[in-house]
Design a protein around this motif. Structure first.
Motif, PDB file in Angstrom:
ATOM      1  N   VAL A   1      -3.678  13.220   8.870  1.00 30.81           N
ATOM      2  CA  VAL A   1      -2.648  13.617   9.836  1.00 30.81           C
ATOM      3  C   VAL A   1      -1.832  12.412  10.281  1.00 30.81           C
ATOM      4  N   ILE A   2      -2.512  11.311  10.576  1.00 28.48           N
ATOM      5  CA  ILE A   2      -1.814  10.107  11.032  1.00 28.48           C
ATOM      6  C   ILE A   2      -0.924   9.549   9.934  1.00 28.48           C
ATOM      7  N   VAL A   3      -1.446   9.531   8.679  1.00 30.48           N
ATOM      8  CA  VAL A   3      -0.639   9.024   7.559  1.00 30.48           C
ATOM      9  C   VAL A   3       0.584   9.915   7.341  1.00 30.48           C
ATOM     10  N   LEU A   4       0.379  11.236   7.391  1.00 22.47           N
ATOM     11  CA  LEU A   4       1.500  12.152   7.213  1.00 22.47           C
ATOM     12  C   LEU A   4       2.531  11.992   8.320  1.00 22.47           C
ATOM     13  N   PHE A   5       2.067  11.893   9.551  1.00 18.15           N
ATOM     14  CA  PHE A   5       2.987  11.704  10.679  1.00 18.15           C
ATOM     15  C   PHE A   5       3.762  10.403  10.532  1.00 18.15           C
ATOM     16  N   GLY A   6       3.057   9.329  10.117  1.00 16.85           N
ATOM     17  CA  GLY A   6       3.735   8.051   9.934  1.00 16.85           C
ATOM     18  C   GLY A   6       4.784   8.117   8.844  1.00 16.85           C
ATOM     19  N   ALA A   7       4.467   8.808   7.731  1.00 17.38           N
ATOM     20  CA  ALA A   7       5.428   8.928   6.637  1.00 17.38           C
ATOM     21  C   ALA A   7       6.659   9.721   7.071  1.00 17.38           C
ATOM     22  N   LEU A   8       6.444  10.830   7.810  1.00 14.88           N
ATOM     23  CA  LEU A   8       7.567  11.628   8.301  1.00 14.88           C
ATOM     24  C   LEU A   8       8.429  10.833   9.268  1.00 14.88           C
ATOM     25  N   TRP A   9       7.776  10.028  10.121  1.00 14.25           N
ATOM     26  CA  TRP A   9       8.545   9.229  11.086  1.00 14.25           C
ATOM     27  C   TRP A   9       9.404   8.191  10.372  1.00 14.25           C
ATOM     28  N   ILE A  10       8.837   7.548   9.328  1.00 14.13           N
ATOM     29  CA  ILE A  10       9.602   6.564   8.563  1.00 14.13           C
ATOM     30  C   ILE A  10      10.777   7.230   7.860  1.00 14.13           C
ATOM     31  N   ALA A  11      10.529   8.421   7.265  1.00 14.10           N
ATOM     32  CA  ALA A  11      11.610   9.138   6.584  1.00 14.10           C
ATOM     33  C   ALA A  11      12.711   9.518   7.574  1.00 14.10           C
ATOM     34  N   TRP A  12      12.326   9.979   8.759  1.00 10.82           N
ATOM     35  CA  TRP A  12      13.325  10.349   9.780  1.00 10.82           C
ATOM     36  C   TRP A  12      14.101   9.120  10.248  1.00 10.82           C
TER      37      TRP A  12
END
Length: 224
Positions: free
Chosen positions: A191-202
């Protein structure tokens, strides 16, 4: 008489404190006064850190191993010997010396029941290490007696231990992971890795959009 204390009693970075009062002169000037710490495989000492302590003229660290390895991958521990030659000992007669030896505890295997594991630290050995045969050559510096990792008496040296006392227990409580928490940790990590990846993409998308708007405004001003 030597007194030993370990503190704090819980955590990954305890210290062994040894207090010694030098009262009696040595019987032979070719003997070495040793404070010997046998460190179990669940812990280790950093030799580079010990050199900064300036404990004595002679500091011996034996059986060093990978400092980053967990406890189950290490076969043996360390031996640390703080050695005082007879001349240094004589200069300290009547004085109390405190030795602060920092330890680093290794990570332990996860357990299904316990959240902490208790590791026993052997009481340091304090005494005189002497060669079997007194050094006979005049006007020369006697060599340091050898010291065995297991403190077994051999044909070359003897170890005359003095009395020691311990304040509290020589144990350290170390946090360990629980195997029952494995799935929780895995899900949380994903969950943390996915959230971090989405935040970087945004963040990248927002920066690109902002730059395009800035460039568009610049073109409009030039056209006017």
């Amino acid at each position: 008489m030597a007194t030993h204390t370990i503190a704090p009693a819980a955590g990954f970075h305890p210290h062994i404190y040894t207090n010694i009062t030098f009262k009696h002169p040595p019987s032979r000037l070719d003997c070495i006064f040793d404070i010997i710490y046998i460190i179990p495989r669940e812990a280790f000492v950093d030799a580079n850190q010990l050199t900064d302590l300036k404990l004595s003229k002679h500091l011996v660290v034996l059986n060093e191993s990978d400092l980053e390895a967990p406890a189950e991958r290490v076969r043996g521990g360390n031996l640390v010997a703080v050695r005082y030659e007879a001349e240094d000992y004589l200069m300290s007669l009547g004085k109390e010396v405190t030795i602060d030896l920092p330890l680093h505890m290794r990570y332990q295997q996860p357990d299904s029941l316990w959240t902490h594991q208790t590791v026993a630290i052997p009481v340091p050995k304090v005494g005189w290490t002497c060669s079997i045969e007194p050094y006979q050559k005049p006007n020369s510096i006697p060599p340091l007696p050898s010291i065995d990792f297991h403190l077994e008496r051999d044909s070359r040296t003897t170890f005359d231990e003095i009395e020691s006392s311990v304040v509290g227990n020589m144990t350290v409580s170390i946090p360990v992971g629980r195997t029952t928490d494995t799935n929780t940790v895995k899900i949380g990590t994903h969950v943390i890795v996915l959230f971090g990846a989405l935040w970087i993409a945004w963040a990248i998308y927002s920066a690109v959009v902002k730059r395009k708007r800035t460039e568009l405004k610049g073109k409009r001003r030039k056209s006017e």
